[in-house]
Scaffold this active site. Sequence first.
Site, PDB file in Angstrom:
ATOM      1  N   GLU A 146       0.919  -1.152   0.123  1.00 38.05           N
ATOM      2  CA  GLU A 146      -0.061  -0.003   0.116  1.00 38.05           C
ATOM      3  C   GLU A 146       0.786   1.262  -0.010  1.00 38.05           C
ATOM      4  O   GLU A 146       0.684   2.177  -0.776  1.00 38.05           O
ATOM      5  CB  GLU A 146      -1.044  -0.040   1.221  1.00 38.05           C
ATOM      6  N   HIS A 176     -10.343   1.501   0.356  1.00 35.65           N
ATOM      7  CA  HIS A 176     -10.651   0.399   1.352  1.00 35.65           C
ATOM      8  C   HIS A 176     -12.091   0.194   1.462  1.00 35.65           C
ATOM      9  O   HIS A 176     -12.808  -0.730   2.258  1.00 35.65           O
ATOM     10  CB  HIS A 176     -10.238   0.944   2.805  1.00 35.65           C
TER      11      HIS A 176
END
Length: 307
Positions: free
Chosen positions: A164, A197
């Site tokens: 990420e 997310h």
Amino acid sequence: MFNASEMAPKTTIPPVLVAFAGQGTLPGIPIITSVTCCFILAVLYVGSLYVWSTKHNRDHPATIKRRFASVSVVMLFAPFFVWYFSSPELLSEESFATLLGFRSEGLWQAVVIPYGLTMLLFMGPIFVNCQNESIGSYFDVDYWRGCIHNIIWVRNHVMAPLSEEFVFRACMMPLILQSFSPVTAVFITPLFFGVAHLHHIAERLSLGVELSTALLIGLFQFIYTTLFGFYSAFLFARTGHIVAPFLVHAFCNHMGLPDLQDLWQQDLWRRVLAVVLYIVGLAGWILLLPIATNPSIYGNTLYWNVS
């Protein structure tokens, strides 16, 4: 190095952000280019998690291993966006590794200082955790051996932070910083991170969670991940190192959200002390943030120049 202030106009910054203001900008690329690249990278990252057809949930070892493989492919592909779409002037002046946050100058500072700063922020939760768990376990070889062999632990503390931060910080930030001032860039890229997310909503629905509950949790997670994204992007822009947000991300994943229920289960004096540490930690973090992330400490003159 080139004088970026002569190549692009300065951005007017609100007084409240003057302490964090960069004194120049990078050679520019069109906003549509940088934003589109970041959007595509976010879609590729999230999409890579679902290219596999599986009947298992996200915590099943088979699912985790397949996702490791697919996000690794995205990590290999993402730097090409930076290389291909960056300004030729920038690429001629700076090494490609430096653009991605891989450099030796200020490295130990980037490892130690942001991590210590984040521990200060979590001083209250750390104190509460120490009441419930033996701190000696962190010095136990068997403890770390068990962690390394636990694929969920590896996902949460190694692969997720690494992939990420590499995609959303090392590869997105250099592009956004070529279209916006450092302050603006710090507030833009976390939006991609937060939205990325939201796919957890679908995962919760597949597990039978009610729609309203899944949406509420998803909204909370979006807010939390976006706020963390601000901090992580800020660390990358200020330090010029990818290792700083990576280590902080791994630490935050380890700590999780503060458990207020656990806090109130402490006896009175420990509870009072914990609350004081919560407040002192937050106040200290706010006070030290601009000082501990001063770009001069890290030799960072690329992304956030200071006079």
